[in-house]
Design an enzyme around this catalytic site. Structure first.
Site, mmCIF file in Angstrom:
data_model
loop_
_atom_site.group_PDB
_atom_site.id
_atom_site.type_symbol
_atom_site.label_atom_id
_atom_site.label_comp_id
_atom_site.label_asym_id
_atom_site.label_seq_id
_atom_site.Cartn_x
_atom_site.Cartn_y
_atom_site.Cartn_z
ATOM 1 N N ASN A 1 -3.748 -11.214 3.536
ATOM 2 C CA ASN A 1 -4.626 -10.054 3.620
ATOM 3 C C ASN A 1 -5.462 -9.840 2.365
ATOM 4 O OD1 ASN A 1 -5.380 -7.456 5.053
ATOM 5 N ND2 ASN A 1 -4.650 -6.639 3.100
ATOM 6 N N GLU A 2 -6.772 -9.931 2.538
ATOM 7 C CA GLU A 2 -7.739 -9.591 1.481
ATOM 8 C C GLU A 2 -7.540 -10.347 0.176
ATOM 9 O OE1 GLU A 2 -7.803 -5.335 1.180
ATOM 10 O OE2 GLU A 2 -8.758 -5.114 3.119
ATOM 11 N N TRP B 1 0.805 -9.597 3.742
ATOM 12 C CA TRP B 1 0.129 -9.007 2.576
ATOM 13 C C TRP B 1 0.669 -9.645 1.286
ATOM 14 C CZ3 TRP B 1 -0.885 -6.739 7.015
ATOM 15 C CH2 TRP B 1 -1.940 -5.826 7.133
ATOM 16 N N GLU C 1 -9.866 -5.191 10.140
ATOM 17 C CA GLU C 1 -9.320 -3.937 9.606
ATOM 18 C C GLU C 1 -10.472 -2.975 9.397
ATOM 19 O OE1 GLU C 1 -6.334 -3.884 6.364
ATOM 20 O OE2 GLU C 1 -7.360 -2.082 5.638
ATOM 21 N N THR D 1 0.824 -1.231 0.000
ATOM 22 C CA THR D 1 0.000 0.000 0.000
ATOM 23 C C THR D 1 0.845 1.262 0.000
ATOM 24 O OG1 THR D 1 -1.934 -0.980 1.056
ATOM 25 C CG2 THR D 1 -1.788 1.406 1.095
HETATM 26 C C1 147 Z 1 -7.074 -2.211 2.691
HETATM 27 C C2 147 Z 1 -5.705 -2.855 2.915
HETATM 28 O O1 147 Z 1 -5.790 -4.022 3.687
HETATM 29 C C3 147 Z 1 -4.704 -1.918 3.523
HETATM 30 O O2 147 Z 1 -3.412 -2.467 3.412
HETATM 31 C C4 147 Z 1 -4.774 -0.588 2.853
HETATM 32 O O3 147 Z 1 -4.469 -0.736 1.489
HETATM 33 C C5 147 Z 1 -6.158 -0.035 2.996
HETATM 34 C C6 147 Z 1 -6.294 1.326 2.372
HETATM 35 O O4 147 Z 1 -7.581 1.831 2.551
HETATM 36 O O5 147 Z 1 -7.078 -0.862 2.365
HETATM 37 O O6 147 Z 1 -7.641 -2.807 1.578
HETATM 38 C C7 147 Z 1 -8.888 -2.477 1.163
HETATM 39 C C8 147 Z 1 -9.051 -1.997 -0.120
HETATM 40 C C9 147 Z 1 -10.320 -1.737 -0.603
HETATM 41 C C10 147 Z 1 -11.417 -1.957 0.194
HETATM 42 C C11 147 Z 1 -11.244 -2.430 1.477
HETATM 43 C C12 147 Z 1 -9.969 -2.677 1.959
HETATM 44 N N1 147 Z 1 -12.702 -1.696 -0.288
HETATM 45 O O7 147 Z 1 -12.833 -1.128 -1.398
HETATM 46 O O8 147 Z 1 -13.695 -2.037 0.365
#
Ligand code: 147
Length: 640
Positions: free
Chosen positions: A162-163, A121, A246, A79
């Site tokens: 992560n995600e 990540w 998160e 990020t």
């Molecule tokens: C999160 C990530 O886990 C973090 O590392 C960081 O990038 C953060 C920034 O806002 O976002 O990832 C997401 C990205 C998009 C969404 C949710 C979390 N979304 O669009 O709902």
């Protein structure tokens, strides 16, 4: 502090009932990583560095976090930067890289009870031949836990990817590997994504027994007002602990309303028992993504300037008055008068004894409201201390203020709550608000130089922020003594977001006319770059950077490039000089004077161009993917 004992009229009644059932509270946490967002904190001077850490972790001083969730570095952007791996290659292991170990140690030193949670990540590309859901990745996490042990850190919670979804069999394998390697007490959180995992937990007993908590991201809406935190019934009925693992992604002051809503409503709407703010601190330069998100702002180690955000004080309204292991009182948690717009309240009872705290937020209320509180069910009848934060105020003096001490009469007391505030009513004591303040902002003065000799092997050079790959101190190659900076990732990483060439940035966005020079040595066929006037950086789509580059290859091919966040790279000048080869040192420099850009290789001017695209910005190093080039003797001198 005023003392009041007033039975209120025309009030909303709330009973704080110690016999109520409710889930176990796991804590309020924040995330260092995902990624790079804590990078500059370790380079802060004392006493400011210690003050910032106190505001984040010291009990009774600031955000007083209950849980620190740290990135498990993967040598890849996650990020706002890349965090270094403890294993750049399969045969490599170094447990002292980066700043997460240091941060966890600092957190533990201030609060031995703080819980720790690790999550990856991305990962180095050698893992699983590029497959994250592999036995290599399980082993990688085991070796990370071994590193934690070396640091005297017990890890409480571990996540997957992560995600990026989940693999049921991989989580089961991880559980087995933890149990058979002495980490039976490490709890697994799945899947740091959405709620989909709940269905599989319900239908697969083996998966269910591998996972301790369902951790979901932004369950109350992404960067939204956090006003509705509903959870699917598959999750609520799974019997698993539920977390907002998160949340946040909001400005360190501007997110305060969302934080206030999210902590309370996550439990009321969704029975979520932990809230994690992303990130813990904004300790990056302002050109990078999300430069002001977190609980505090610490972007300038060179000036020592920092600012503690309103978000930290809203967190404190819960964290300082509770502890992991306390129990929610469901019968004493809800919306004022049953109306979401009036605000919400949650009540928690201490683990042992009769202390309680009730946290009330009135973010959406239109007017003052009078509450009649009755305390029953064996809870303490001691004095009730009232603390509040005026979230509508821009004045830090209005945050976490001890506003009243109330002596209940006949088991009850009244309280008038104003709109836009968080109130904590508690029988506990020991809360506090730190008073340290940092100096004003300042620029990183030129000339600036670094011989890279004054560091331990494996550390990061001062102010040099990895974006992709890992730039780290090593003994110099090519027959040179002393220490150099080397790009340590010899392969394409398992990415979390956009892949880019390995690069690292350093310096002040106010730099405009200057000469940046450095020695460089290629280790393989490929290229290395000196970057100048670097500005905005994309992470999600192109990985592109607004900057100029002097690129040199082992063949002697060179180019002056202009790149941007759209991912476009244009060649401003190019040519070929004597082959640079590998394992031989060369000197590079780039001079910016107004629109004139001059590129020099080994003392000879190779390119002079005029371009007006980028007016100023940071310097940096880059390499081709997998090139483990070395850099030495960085110098930035002011020009005109
Ligand atoms: C999160 C990530 O886990 C973090 O590392 C960081 O990038 C953060 C920034 O806002 O976002 O990832 C997401 C990205 C998009 C969404 C949710 C979390 N979304 O669009 O709902």
């Amino acid at each position: 502090v005023a003392t009041t004992a007033a039975p209120a009229q025309a009030a909303t009644s709330i009973t704080i009932n110690g016999t109520s059932g409710g889930r176990t509270f796991d804590g309020v946490g924040a995330i260092s990583g995902g990624g790079g967002n804590s990078r500059l904190l370790i380079d802060y001077p004392e006493p400011q560095r210690g003050q910032i850490l106190d505001y984040l972790f010291k009990p009774g001083y600031g955000a007083s976090l209950h849980i620190l969730k740290a990135e498990i570095g993967g040598d890849t952007n996650s990020t706002s930067g890349a965090e270094p791996s403890h294993q750049h290659t399969r045969s490599d292991l170094n447990c002292d890289r980066g700043y997460e170990w240091w941060l966890m140690e600092q957190a533990k030193a201030r609060n031995p009870g703080i819980k720790l949670y690790g999550l990856a990540w991305g990962a180095p590309g050698w893992i699983g031949g590029g497959n994250f859901w592999s036995t290599d990745m399980v082993d990688y996490l085991l070796s990370w836990l071994g590193c934690a042990k070396q640091h005297g850190l017990n890890i409480d919670y571990l996540g997957g990817w992560n995600e990026r979804g989940y693999s049921i069999s991989w989580y089961e394998q991880l559980r087995g590997a933890l149990d058979s390697n002495g980490y039976g007490n490490v709890k697994i959180v799945a899947a740091d994504s959405d709620w989909a995992v709940a269905n599989d937990i319900n239908s697969n007993p083996a998966f269910a027994s591998a996972v301790s908590a369902i951790g979901t991201h932004y369950p109350c809406g992404y960067r939204s007002s956090q006003s509705n935190c509903s959870v699917p019934s598959a999750a609520t009925s799974s019997g698993k602990t539920l977390w907002a693992s998160e949340n946040g992604s909001d400005d360190y002051n501007g997110g305060a309303q969302a934080v206030a809503r999210g902590i309370n409503r996550g439990y009321i709407d969704g029975r979520m028992t932990a809230y994690f703010n992303w990130p813990v601190v904004a300790s990056i330069t302002p050109n990078l993504p999300y430069p002001t998100m977190g609980l505090a702002l610490a972007p300038q180690p060179w000036s020592g300037h920092y600012a503690i955000g309103k978000n930290a004080w809203v967190v404190a309204q819960t964290s300082q008055f509770t502890a992991p292991g306390w129990h929610y009182l469901d019968a004493s948690s809800g919306y004022i008068g049953g109306n979401r717009n009036n605000g919400s309240y949650v009540s928690l009872k201490s683990t042992n004894g009769s202390d309680y705290s009730t946290i009330i937020e009135t973010m959406d209320a239109g007017s003052a409201q009078t509450l009649n509180l009755d305390v029953t069910g064996g809870l303490s009848t001691k004095t009730v201390h009232v603390w509040s934060t005026d979230v509508t105020s821009g004045n830090p003096a209005d945050y976490l203020v001890h506003t009243a001490d109330i002596t209940p009469s006949g088991g009850g007391f009244g309280l008038t709550v104003q709109p836009g505030r968080v109130y904590t009513l508690t029988t506990t004591t020991g809360q506090g608000k730190g008073t340290a303040t940092g100096p004003a902002q300042g620029t990183l003065k030129l000339p600036y130089s670094d011989s890279f000799d004054g560091y331990a092997t494996g550390t990061e050079a001062r102010y040099l922020m990895d974006w992709q790959g890992a730039f780290e101190e090593v003994g110099c190659g090519g027959g040179r003594g002393g220490r150099c900076v080397r790009q340590m990732s010899p392969q394409k990483p398992i990415t979390w977001d956009a892949l880019s060439d390995p690069h690292a940035l350093l310096g002040d966005m106010s730099w405009s006319n200057y000469t940046v020079s450095s020695d460089v040595m290629l280790e393989q066929s490929g290229y290395a770059e000196l970057i100048g006037r670097a500005g905005a950086q994309d992470y999600s789509s192109t990985g592109g950077l607004n900057a100029y580059h002097l690129r040199v290859s082992d063949t002697g091919a060179w180019s002056v490039l202009s790149s941007n966040t759209n991912g476009t790279v244009s060649t401003l000048a190019r040519g070929t000089t004597t082959a640079l080869g590998t394992n031989r040192w060369h000197s590079l420099s780039l001079t910016f004077s107004g629109t004139a850009i001059t590129a020099v290789i080994d003392g000879a001017t190779v390119g002079s161009v005029n371009d007006r695209t980028w007016a100023g910005g940071q310097i940096g190093y880059a390499t081709s993917q997998g090139e483990t080039a070395q850099f030495d003797n960085l110098s930035i001198t002011p020009g005109s």
